[in-house]
Enzyme design. Structure first.
Site, PDB file in Angstrom:
ATOM      1  N   GLY A  73       0.808  -1.216   0.000  1.00 33.91           N
ATOM      2  CA  GLY A  73       0.000   0.000   0.000  1.00 33.91           C
ATOM      3  C   GLY A  73       0.838   1.261   0.000  1.00 33.91           C
ATOM      4  N   ASN A 115      -6.754   2.036  -0.409  1.00 36.61           N
ATOM      5  CA  ASN A 115      -6.903   3.470  -0.255  1.00 36.61           C
ATOM      6  C   ASN A 115      -8.307   3.908  -0.663  1.00 36.61           C
ATOM      7  OD1 ASN A 115      -4.324   3.764   0.744  1.00 36.61           O
ATOM      8  ND2 ASN A 115      -3.421   4.155  -1.215  1.00 36.61           N
ATOM      9  N   SER A 153      -5.645   0.682  13.500  1.00 35.23           N
ATOM     10  CA  SER A 153      -6.256   2.001  13.653  1.00 35.23           C
ATOM     11  C   SER A 153      -6.765   2.129  15.084  1.00 35.23           C
ATOM     12  CB  SER A 153      -7.434   2.120  12.685  1.00 35.23           C
ATOM     13  OG  SER A 153      -8.218   3.256  12.972  1.00 35.23           O
ATOM     14  N   TYR A 191     -15.102  -1.177   8.397  1.00 33.23           N
ATOM     15  CA  TYR A 191     -13.748  -0.679   8.674  1.00 33.23           C
ATOM     16  C   TYR A 191     -13.343  -1.009  10.108  1.00 33.23           C
ATOM     17  CZ  TYR A 191      -9.837   2.549   9.151  1.00 33.23           C
ATOM     18  OH  TYR A 191      -8.597   3.084   9.390  1.00 33.23           O
ATOM     19  N   ALA A 204     -14.571  -3.308  12.142  1.00 32.65           N
ATOM     20  CA  ALA A 204     -14.457  -4.755  12.348  1.00 32.65           C
ATOM     21  C   ALA A 204     -13.161  -5.303  11.745  1.00 32.65           C
ATOM     22  CB  ALA A 204     -15.657  -5.464  11.737  1.00 32.65           C
TER      23      ALA A 204
END
Length: 253
Positions: free
Chosen positions: A15, A93, A145, A159, A161
């Site tokens: 990424g 992204n 995150s 997102y 989870a």
């Protein structure tokens, strides 16, 4: 080169086209590492490798696709002879819709989030494991995150989870791989000033949210890259299975 503490080390960064991936790849290279940088698109991957520097190498492909992680590992070993560091960062992204609200969230969006944020890091870890085990050394850093520890402010349930699942994968892999000289840790950014963040919220909203943090501003990609470098360094050799927060203190609110 201000600090060549990664000289002789080889990192794979997924990424890498922008945001945290680009910052991490560039910072590791600045500090002496050879870097295999992954971007889905071949032209972008090659352009990024050229921009980063002479020890950067493009390994394009969709890491969530069958066979691509193994191919990335094979090409990196063919080029550099070893793999010391793996940095797993969100692959898609802006192509992955992160902020769909629950009532509108489709099964396909849910599956894709799990595939990109959880399955792809698992497959990349599996791909680099044989090389790390053979050299009895490895540093795996999963980019989760703050959402993985609580709940996302901007992202949807898929997102949150997927990022929570990545923390579970980090702990389980750390437990099993430590005996092979491999540490596995997660970095948990909060609100970081990247293109992806600004695509999902207005500047006014971001400023209002950040103003409530103990450190009242957005974080920078370089600050996250430096924490990734710490987790990848010799100094972090006795840290594994950890979730390292970099969020301006927002979990204290």
């Amino acid at each position: 080169m201000e600090n060549a503490d990664f000289a002789g080390r080889v990192a794979v960064v997924t990424g890498g086209w922008r945001g945290l991936g680009r910052a991490a790849a560039a910072r590791l290279h600045e500090r002496g590492a050879a870097v295999a940088v992954n971007v889905r698109d071949r032209e972008r991957a090659e352009a990024l490798a050229k921009e980063i520097g002479e020890r950067a190498f493009a390994v394009p492909g969709d890491v969530a696709a069958d066979g691509v992680p193994d191919e990335i590992a094979r090409r990196t070993l063919e080029r550099f002879g070893r793999i010391d560091i793996l940095v797993n960062i969100l692959i898609n992204n802006a192509a992955l819709p992160l902020s769909t609200r629950f009532a509108d969230l489709t099964a396909e969006e849910w599956r894709r989030a799990i595939e990109v944020n959880l399955t792809a890091p698992f497959l990349m870890t599996k791909a680099v494991f044989p090389a790390m085990r053979a050299q009895h050394y490895g540093r795996i850093i999963n980019i989760s995150s703050s959402a993985g520890r609580t709940v996302s402010t901007l992202g949807g349930a898929h997102y949150t989870a997927s990022k929570a699942g990545l923390l579970g994968l980090t702990r389980a892999a750390a437990k099993e791989l430590g005996k092979f000289g491999i540490t596995v840790n997660a970095v948990c950014p909060g609100m970081i000033d990247t293109e992806l963040t600004r695509e999902h919220a207005s500047g006014e909203l971001l400023e209002r949210l950040a103003a409530n943090y103990p450190v009242p501003r957005l974080g920078t990609a370089l600050e996250v890259a430096d924490l990734i470098c710490f987790a990848a360094s010799e100094a972090a050799g006795y840290i594994t299975g950890a979730s390292l927060d970099i969020n301006g203190g927002d979990l204290m609110m």
